[in-house]
Motif scaffolding. Structure first.
Motif, PDB file in Angstrom:
ATOM      1  N   ARG A   1      -0.054  63.133  -8.174  1.00 34.93           N
ATOM      2  CA  ARG A   1      -0.201  64.391  -8.920  1.00 34.93           C
ATOM      3  C   ARG A   1       0.234  65.522  -7.997  1.00 34.93           C
ATOM      4  O   ARG A   1      -0.001  65.469  -6.793  1.00 34.93           O
ATOM      5  CB  ARG A   1      -1.666  64.610  -9.307  1.00 34.93           C
ATOM      6  CG  ARG A   1      -2.108  63.752 -10.464  1.00 34.93           C
ATOM      7  CD  ARG A   1      -3.402  64.302 -11.017  1.00 34.93           C
ATOM      8  NE  ARG A   1      -3.244  65.713 -11.378  1.00 34.93           N
ATOM      9  CZ  ARG A   1      -4.250  66.512 -11.710  1.00 34.93           C
ATOM     10  NH1 ARG A   1      -5.487  66.067 -11.711  1.00 34.93           N
ATOM     11  NH2 ARG A   1      -4.024  67.776 -12.038  1.00 34.93           N
ATOM     12  N   ASP A   2       0.819  66.555  -8.557  1.00 33.77           N
ATOM     13  CA  ASP A   2       1.346  67.624  -7.687  1.00 33.77           C
ATOM     14  C   ASP A   2       0.253  68.261  -6.824  1.00 33.77           C
ATOM     15  O   ASP A   2       0.499  68.595  -5.664  1.00 33.77           O
ATOM     16  CB  ASP A   2       2.135  68.670  -8.499  1.00 33.77           C
ATOM     17  CG  ASP A   2       1.267  69.487  -9.433  1.00 33.77           C
ATOM     18  OD1 ASP A   2       0.118  69.095  -9.710  1.00 33.77           O
ATOM     19  OD2 ASP A   2       1.758  70.547  -9.889  1.00 33.77           O
ATOM     20  N   ASP A   3      -0.961  68.372  -7.373  1.00 35.88           N
ATOM     21  CA  ASP A   3      -2.071  68.999  -6.627  1.00 35.88           C
ATOM     22  C   ASP A   3      -2.386  68.247  -5.326  1.00 35.88           C
ATOM     23  O   ASP A   3      -2.911  68.833  -4.391  1.00 35.88           O
ATOM     24  CB  ASP A   3      -3.364  68.998  -7.452  1.00 35.88           C
ATOM     25  CG  ASP A   3      -3.154  69.476  -8.869  1.00 35.88           C
ATOM     26  OD1 ASP A   3      -3.833  70.425  -9.266  1.00 35.88           O
ATOM     27  OD2 ASP A   3      -2.288  68.898  -9.566  1.00 35.88           O
TER      28      ASP A   3
HETATM   29 ZN    ZN Z   1      -1.322  69.613 -11.074  1.00 39.52          ZN
END
Ligand code: ZN
Ligand code: PRT
Length: 283
Positions: A49-51
């Motif tokens: 996930r980008d986070d």
């Molecule tokens: Zn995200």
């Protein structure tokens, strides 16, 4: 071998996989995988996930990663931003309900602002000496004012359509963002060398996008005039034609300026203009 973390699905996944592919590196776009080996470059690909990408790179779980600059600034992890990638463009902006009489940044004093980017927003308010209440919410930030949870929002804006649909007006842009390549600051020498090679490929690929190879026939005595319109990468390539009064001129130009230049070239006497797609420009 280098490990790169990329978004497993979402807005950056496709553009990241196609940048790699245009740079001769094939990675599976599969959303179900966690890790795979790329072909065309010695690289493990980790799908996250980008986070989670800034932290994964800071911890050394991945050596490098592709993520929005907005996530890098929000997470404040120890990573180096080594390259802008030219996709995923957006901005983080403050927006207020459209009926509000906005008087400038001081309007936010004492107001409640909903956001998924509390760190960037708190830093911004601190820099401007504004005391506001920052409400962190995970999603659908744009509905917060309508349901009475906030007076304003701070969110990602791209076309601005979402703001308009929710009766909001964009007021201040806090940061401009795009996808960036980040790296762990403590890579060993071997990994640094591999990263330099990868960045060379990405840079060539990005710079080649939108470039066209243009060929035309030109009266010999017009070469200087035409070259002034089209300086090319160093200077244009000029080749003789069988008819000694004419030459063939070759040059590389960006599609944004293509038509404007072609109109001027025709005025100098250029004819038989061929415009070809260009695969790669390697400097
Ligand atoms: Zn995200
Ligand atoms: O599942 P995961 O956590 O990996 O993904 P995500 O849902 O957190 O992120 P994702 O895939 O939506 O976005 C990834 C990155 O894309 C962001 O961190 C930004 O760097 C970048 N990006 C570029 C955007 C947008 N453009 C964008 N428009 N991210 C989100 N949006 C949202 C925006 O918040 C708005 O609600 O899209 C909506 C439409 O925007 P308008 O202005 O075009 O209407």
């Amino acid at each position: 071998m280098l490990t790169i973390a990329i978004q497993n699905k979402g807005r950056l996944n496709e553009d990241t996989v196609s940048l790699m592919s245009d740079a001769g590196i094939s990675a599976s776009a599969s959303h179900r995988k966690l890790i795979s080996d790329a072909k065309g470059f010695p690289l493990h690909v980790l799908y996250l996930r980008d986070d989670d990408i800034p932290q994964a790179v800071a911890m050394g779980v991945a050596d490098i990663g592709v993520v929005g600059l907005n996530e890098v600034l929000e997470k404040e992890e120890d990573v180096d931003v080594v390259m802008k990638l030219g996709f995923g463009g957006c901005r983080l902006s403050l927006a207020v309900p459209k009926e509000v009489q906005y008087t400038g940044i001081r309007w936010f004093e004492g107001k409640r602002v909903a956001t998924s980017y509390p760190v960037i927003l708190r830093n911004f308010f601190a820099d401007h000496g504004i005391h506001a209440f920052v409400h962190e919410i995970a999603g659908s930030v744009e509905v917060a004012p309508a349901v009475g949870m906030a007076d304003a929002i701070f969110d990602i804006v791209s076309s601005g359509g979402t703001l308009v649909q929710n009766g909001l007006r964009e007021e201040d842009t806090v940061i401009n963002s795009e996808a960036v390549l980040i790296a762990n600051p403590h890579l060993d020498e071997e990994k640094r060398a591999a990263l330099a090679k990868l960045m060379f490929r990405f840079t060539s690929t990005i710079e080649s996008r939108g470039m066209k190879y243009v060929l035309m026939n030109l009266p010999k005595d017009k070469v200087a005039e035409a070259a002034a319109i089209l300086p090319g990468m160093k200077s244009p390539t000029i080749m003789p034609l069988a008819d000694s009064q004419w030459v063939s001129m070759h040059v590389v130009i960006h599609e944004n300026e293509l038509w404007e230049k072609i109109e001027k070239l025709k005025e100098t006497g250029a004819t038989d203009i061929l415009v070809l797609a260009l695969e790669n420009v390697i400097k």
